[in-house]
Design a protein around this motif. Structure first.
Motif, PDB file in Angstrom:
ATOM      1  N   LEU A   4      42.330  39.914  46.085  1.00 39.17           N
ATOM      2  CA  LEU A   4      42.997  41.190  46.289  1.00 39.17           C
ATOM      3  C   LEU A   4      42.104  42.094  47.121  1.00 39.17           C
ATOM      4  O   LEU A   4      40.877  42.004  47.034  1.00 39.17           O
ATOM      5  N   ASN A  26      46.206  45.039  46.824  1.00 41.00           N
ATOM      6  CA  ASN A  26      47.207  44.236  47.533  1.00 41.00           C
ATOM      7  C   ASN A  26      46.715  42.808  47.686  1.00 41.00           C
ATOM      8  O   ASN A  26      45.529  42.562  47.888  1.00 41.00           O
ATOM      9  N   ARG A  27      47.639  41.885  47.643  1.00 41.63           N
ATOM     10  CA  ARG A  27      47.321  40.467  47.713  1.00 41.63           C
ATOM     11  C   ARG A  27      46.856  40.079  49.105  1.00 41.63           C
ATOM     12  O   ARG A  27      47.509  40.371  50.103  1.00 41.63           O
ATOM     13  N   SER A  44      46.697  34.259  47.101  1.00 42.86           N
ATOM     14  CA  SER A  44      46.790  33.867  45.698  1.00 42.86           C
ATOM     15  C   SER A  44      47.404  32.483  45.625  1.00 42.86           C
ATOM     16  O   SER A  44      48.268  32.132  46.426  1.00 42.86           O
ATOM     17  N   TYR A  88      53.268  32.360  35.282  1.00 41.27           N
ATOM     18  CA  TYR A  88      53.908  33.317  36.184  1.00 41.27           C
ATOM     19  C   TYR A  88      54.657  32.570  37.280  1.00 41.27           C
ATOM     20  O   TYR A  88      54.203  32.485  38.415  1.00 41.27           O
ATOM     21  N   ALA A 108      57.550  35.264  41.885  1.00 43.93           N
ATOM     22  CA  ALA A 108      56.707  36.171  42.669  1.00 43.93           C
ATOM     23  C   ALA A 108      56.631  37.548  42.017  1.00 43.93           C
ATOM     24  O   ALA A 108      55.590  38.202  42.045  1.00 43.93           O
ATOM     25  N   LYS A 109      57.722  37.985  41.404  1.00 40.64           N
ATOM     26  CA  LYS A 109      57.744  39.293  40.735  1.00 40.64           C
ATOM     27  C   LYS A 109      56.758  39.310  39.571  1.00 40.64           C
ATOM     28  O   LYS A 109      56.014  40.283  39.400  1.00 40.64           O
ATOM     29  N   GLN A 155      54.144  37.367  39.223  1.00 38.95           N
ATOM     30  CA  GLN A 155      52.802  37.258  39.786  1.00 38.95           C
ATOM     31  C   GLN A 155      52.296  38.614  40.265  1.00 38.95           C
ATOM     32  O   GLN A 155      51.158  38.998  40.000  1.00 38.95           O
ATOM     33  N   LYS A 156      53.138  39.349  40.973  1.00 41.84           N
ATOM     34  CA  LYS A 156      52.749  40.681  41.470  1.00 41.84           C
ATOM     35  C   LYS A 156      52.440  41.630  40.316  1.00 41.84           C
ATOM     36  O   LYS A 156      51.480  42.402  40.386  1.00 41.84           O
ATOM     37  N   GLU A 202      49.068  40.657  38.921  1.00 37.70           N
ATOM     38  CA  GLU A 202      47.999  41.051  39.839  1.00 37.70           C
ATOM     39  C   GLU A 202      47.763  42.560  39.806  1.00 37.70           C
ATOM     40  O   GLU A 202      46.620  43.013  39.828  1.00 37.70           O
ATOM     41  N   LYS A 203      48.828  43.325  39.710  1.00 37.45           N
ATOM     42  CA  LYS A 203      48.688  44.782  39.659  1.00 37.45           C
ATOM     43  C   LYS A 203      47.957  45.203  38.387  1.00 37.45           C
ATOM     44  O   LYS A 203      47.030  46.017  38.428  1.00 37.45           O
TER      45      LYS A 203
END
Length: 181
Positions: free
Chosen positions: A14, A19-20, A23, A34, A37-38, A40-41, A44-45
């Motif tokens: 990140l 922001n990615r 990954s 996960y 993609a939702k 995963q995001k 990550e956040k």
């Protein structure tokens, strides 16, 4: 004890804003925590919010052991299951980070990673395959990823590829222009 070769759930890079950059989540949908993609995001956040100001190297987040390292404006994360051995994850993280650092000539920052993303992804693939640690020696990873540049001026022009011949001609032309010949 459930012993398995699958040590890594994900490797995430990140930037300084969360922001990615890169990954890779490992495992089939049954093993991947996960799959979308939702999800995963969102992971990550939350992970970035938890670690951006922390000075540690390891956390337990969302039932995962996560080892991380940051440099300038890039955060490196290696994610494993809660039962995973932290020393194995640490050796994976250190090997990948050192390989990337060597490939980028010690300039580990967002711009350099994006400019050399192909080599960074290759280094990741040489380190981990489908969640299984393949290599933990950074020098071996670097040797597999980067090939020494052959000096095309020593190869006869008839034995060079088209691109090599073009580069050689361009270099010779530039030398002559600069020498004023």
């Amino acid at each position: 004890v459930n012993l398995t070769l699958y040590t890594t759930t994900a490797v995430i890079l990140l930037d300084g804003d969360g922001n990615r950059i890169l990954s890779k989540y490992y495992g089939s949908t049954g093993r991947n925590a996960y799959p979308s993609a939702k999800e995963q995001k969102a992971f990550e956040k939350g992970l970035f919010e938890k670690t951006r100001r922390a000075n540690g190297e390891i956390i337990l987040y969302d039932n995962h052991v996560i080892l991380y390292r940051n440099n300038i404006d890039v955060f490196f994360y290696v994610v494993g299951s809660a039962e995973e051995n932290e020393l194995i994850l640490s050796s994976i993280l250190n090997a990948f980070y050192e390989a990337v650092s060597s490939i980028l000539r010690q300039q580990v920052e967002k711009r350099a990673i994006l400019d050399n993303l192909d080599l960074v992804v290759l280094a990741l693939d040489e380190t981990i395959d489908d969640g299984i640690a393949l290599e933990t020696d950074a020098s071996v990873i670097v040797s597999r990823v980067s090939r020494p540049r052959t000096d095309t001026t020593d190869i006869p022009i008839t034995e060079q590829t088209l691109i090599q011949a073009y580069q050689t001609a361009k270099e010779r032309f530039a030398e002559r222009v600069f020498k004023g010949v």
